[in-house]
Motif scaffolding. Structure first.
Motif, short mmCIF file in Angstrom:
data_model
loop_
_atom_site.label_atom_id
_atom_site.label_comp_id
_atom_site.label_asym_id
_atom_site.label_seq_id
_atom_site.Cartn_x
_atom_site.Cartn_y
_atom_site.Cartn_z
N UNK A 141 53.92 65.64 11.44
CA UNK A 141 53.36 64.69 12.41
C UNK A 141 53.70 65.13 13.84
N UNK A 142 54.96 65.48 14.06
CA UNK A 142 55.37 65.94 15.39
C UNK A 142 54.61 67.20 15.79
N UNK A 143 54.42 68.13 14.85
CA UNK A 143 53.68 69.36 15.13
C UNK A 143 52.25 69.06 15.56
N UNK A 144 51.60 68.18 14.82
CA UNK A 144 50.20 67.88 15.11
C UNK A 144 50.05 67.17 16.45
N UNK A 145 50.90 66.17 16.69
CA UNK A 145 50.84 65.43 17.96
C UNK A 145 51.14 66.35 19.14
N UNK A 146 52.15 67.21 18.98
CA UNK A 146 52.58 68.06 20.09
C UNK A 146 51.54 69.11 20.46
N UNK A 147 50.85 69.64 19.47
CA UNK A 147 49.99 70.80 19.71
C UNK A 147 48.50 70.47 19.74
N UNK A 192 56.88 73.34 17.68
CA UNK A 192 58.13 73.97 17.25
C UNK A 192 59.30 73.53 18.12
N UNK A 193 59.06 73.42 19.43
CA UNK A 193 60.14 73.04 20.34
C UNK A 193 60.58 71.60 20.12
N UNK A 194 59.62 70.69 20.05
CA UNK A 194 59.97 69.27 19.84
C UNK A 194 60.63 69.07 18.48
N UNK A 250 54.99 77.55 6.37
CA UNK A 250 54.03 78.35 7.12
C UNK A 250 52.92 77.46 7.70
N UNK A 251 52.47 76.50 6.91
CA UNK A 251 51.45 75.57 7.40
C UNK A 251 51.96 74.73 8.56
N UNK A 252 53.18 74.25 8.44
CA UNK A 252 53.78 73.40 9.48
C UNK A 252 53.93 74.16 10.80
N UNK A 253 54.36 75.41 10.73
CA UNK A 253 54.54 76.21 11.94
C UNK A 253 53.20 76.55 12.57
N UNK A 254 52.22 76.90 11.73
CA UNK A 254 50.92 77.34 12.24
C UNK A 254 50.22 76.24 13.02
N UNK A 255 50.27 75.01 12.54
CA UNK A 255 49.54 73.94 13.23
C UNK A 255 50.28 73.45 14.47
#
Length: 549
Positions: free
Chosen positions: A27-33, A182-184, A171-176
């Motif tokens: 969720x954090x990855x998607x919102x951040x990016x 990644x920072x958050x 890998x999916x989590x990092x890619x999106x």
């Protein structure tokens, strides 16, 4: 004693905790990016990260799953000499910031290889990028091994199944998520890592009879008399001076060449923010690193005082084993979640570095006219491909996971760090010296590695050679030596010297140091270069002499 099966008897709680953390990170990855529209967004978050978040993210990225697993296994083998080795790692990011991070930050670079391209040209940057991809893959390999081990312990499933499940989820989590996600996430993961490591460790120490259990990083000292009784040789410095000196080129200088660490400096909102982040980095990293040594200390004491033999196959699990023995299983599940968080943060940094290296430092260098949309798509594909490669490499891993990570430090120090350090601080460094140093020292480091040619090693001591300590002591100073000597000679051959190019390079160096004018004498000391050459030559000769550990 009969070999035990170290895993959770009831994995339901552990699975629930791990699933919850993965959902949070996705969720954090998607919102951040979700607002990323350029490669600047993907790799550097437009340089908008504050000092607290960045400092915690730096510490989390550097921490790696080895903090929970492989490092404690190393303490079982090294005992107190490990402290000297550990100190080298703590120096890394502050030195990156002091030596070249803030200077390169003024360029707005995505990675150190970006600087290599502008400083030495396309050929040198592609060679450096290829080496750095190998470094990042080896570093990520250790994380993937650790993830597989934790899933194996959590679910009671075979190593390979755990690797495939955990690896592709990550890998999916990092890619999106890109660098912003990644920072958050890394900042959140740092908090999880600290809590899930230190609090259970306090409970373990209390169960062992320690009165300093309430602050494990330092107050384990009250257990020293008990350790001396259980293992009198624990505090012996078992190696000679040469071994301890070799840690400096292998790990301190080696860390300066790691691209995923330097990339964190470029995400800072300002140079002041980058420097301030060092305080938070040092605080977070220092507390957890000190606790890691305490965990290893407790593991050795557990073995010696109880007579339990933890075999080589289970040495990486010592943190989990201690929690299974002394804490309830739900606590062990939290520790496993912390270990996975540590692996996630470091894998994120490595895969982003691989993405930047492939898309920005290789493909874009060869095809500079790509559209922004194509560059962004290429970045995502590169990140995903790097993740898949690290999963495949982890199918048949080294004996214990820390080896691949530590070996990567020496390779980065041999092929990348000298190019950046001398490129920032010495104007005479040129592309001929950079190419010769990166290729020559890198190949030698690989050749003397016991993983490639088992009979060609430097020290002859299995652990020292496999960790890259002896190879780093030989190849890192050799890289400095080659770079300086070749640059000095070629600069005095008229046919090889391009005055326009030289003037442009001098302007670049002055600019990244904050000067508005160009002074030919500034950053151009022949005496300084001679001193570094002399010291490097002495260290190279010392490295090839018998080690006699």
């Amino acid at each position: 004693m009969e070999e035990q099966l170290w895993q959770l008897s009831n994995p339901i709680v552990g699975i629930a905790i791990v699933v919850a953390t993965f959902i949070l990170f996705y969720v954090v990855s998607w919102i951040s990016n979700r607002a990323s529209t350029s490669v600047e967004d993907l790799y550097a978050t437009k340089g908008g990260v504050g000092p607290v978040t960045n400092g915690l993210a730096m510490a989390s990225t550097y921490m790696s799953i080895a903090t929970f697993l492989g490092v404690t296994a190393l303490i079982l083998q090294l005992q107190v000499p490990f402290v000297i080795l550990w100190i080298q790692f703590i120096l890394a990011i502050p030195l990156i910031t002091i030596i070249y991070g803030t200077s390169l930050r003024r360029m707005g670079a995505f990675s150190p290889t970006h600087f290599v391209r502008d400083r030495y040209g396309k050929t040198a940057s592609i060679i450096a990028a290829l080496w750095m991809i190998l470094v990042c893959l080896m570093y990520a390999l250790g994380q993937m091994i650790g993830i597989a081990v934790t899933f194996e312990t959590l679910l009671g499933i075979p190593y390979l199944t755990g690797l495939l499940i955990g690896g592709f989820i990550i890998v999916g989590y990092v890619t999106i998520g890109g660098m912003s996600g990644a920072t958050n996430n890394a900042a959140i993961q740092m908090v999880i890592i600290a809590l899930m490591f230190i609090i259970p460790l306090g409970a373990i120490m209390k169960a062992m009879g320690s009165t300093g259990w309430y602050f494990p990083p330092l107050f384990y000292a009250d257990m020293v008399p008990a350790m001396l009784e259980a293992m009198p040789s624990f505090f012996d410095y078992q190696y000679n001076t040469k071994w301890y000196f070799a840690l400096i080129p292998a790990f301190t200088l080696g860390a300066l060449g790691l691209p995923h660490l330097a990339m964190r400096v470029y995400t800072a909102s300002s140079l002041k923010s980058a420097r301030s982040a060092m305080i938070w980095f040092a605080l977070a990293l220092g507390i957890v690193f000190a606790s890691t040594y305490t965990m290893g200390f407790a593991g050795v004491y557990f073995e010696q005082s109880t007579g339990t033999i933890i075999g080589e196959a289970d040495a990486d699990k010592i943190t989990i084993i201690l929690n299974l023995v002394y804490n309830p299983e739900w606590v062990t599940a939290l520790v496993i979640a912390g270990a996975i968080s540590a692996g996630l943060s470091t894998i994120s940094g490595n895969l982003l570095a691989i993405g930047a290296l492939i898309s920005q430092d290789i493909v874009t260098t060869l095809k500079p006219n790509l559209t922004n949309k194509a560059k962004l798509r290429l970045g995502y594909v590169s990140i995903f491909a790097g993740g898949v490669a690290s999963v495949l490499l982890a199918i048949d891993p080294p004996a214990f996971l820390i080896v691949s990570i530590l070996w990567a430090f020496g390779l980065a120090g041999s092929t990348n760090a000298p190019l950046i350090i001398m490129g920032v601080w010495w104007k005479e460094a040129n592309r001929y010296g950079a190419i010769a140093a990166s290729l020559g020292a890198g190949i030698i480091y690989v050749v003397v590695s016991p993983f490639v040619f088992p009979n060609i090693v430097v020290s002859g001591h299995a652990l020292t050679d496999s960790m890259g300590i002896s190879g780093g002591m030989l190849a890192v100073p050799l890289s400095f030596l080659i770079l300086i000597v070749v640059s000095y000679i070629t600069n005095r051959i008229p046919a090889l010297r391009n005055e326009a190019e030289t003037k442009e390079v001098h302007g670049l160096i002055e600019r990244i140091h904050g000067w508005s004018d160009i002074n030919p004498k500034r950053y151009n000391s022949t005496v300084g270069a001679f001193i570094i050459t002399f010291i490097s030559a002495v260290v190279v000769i010392w490295a090839i002499m018998p080690w006699n550990l």
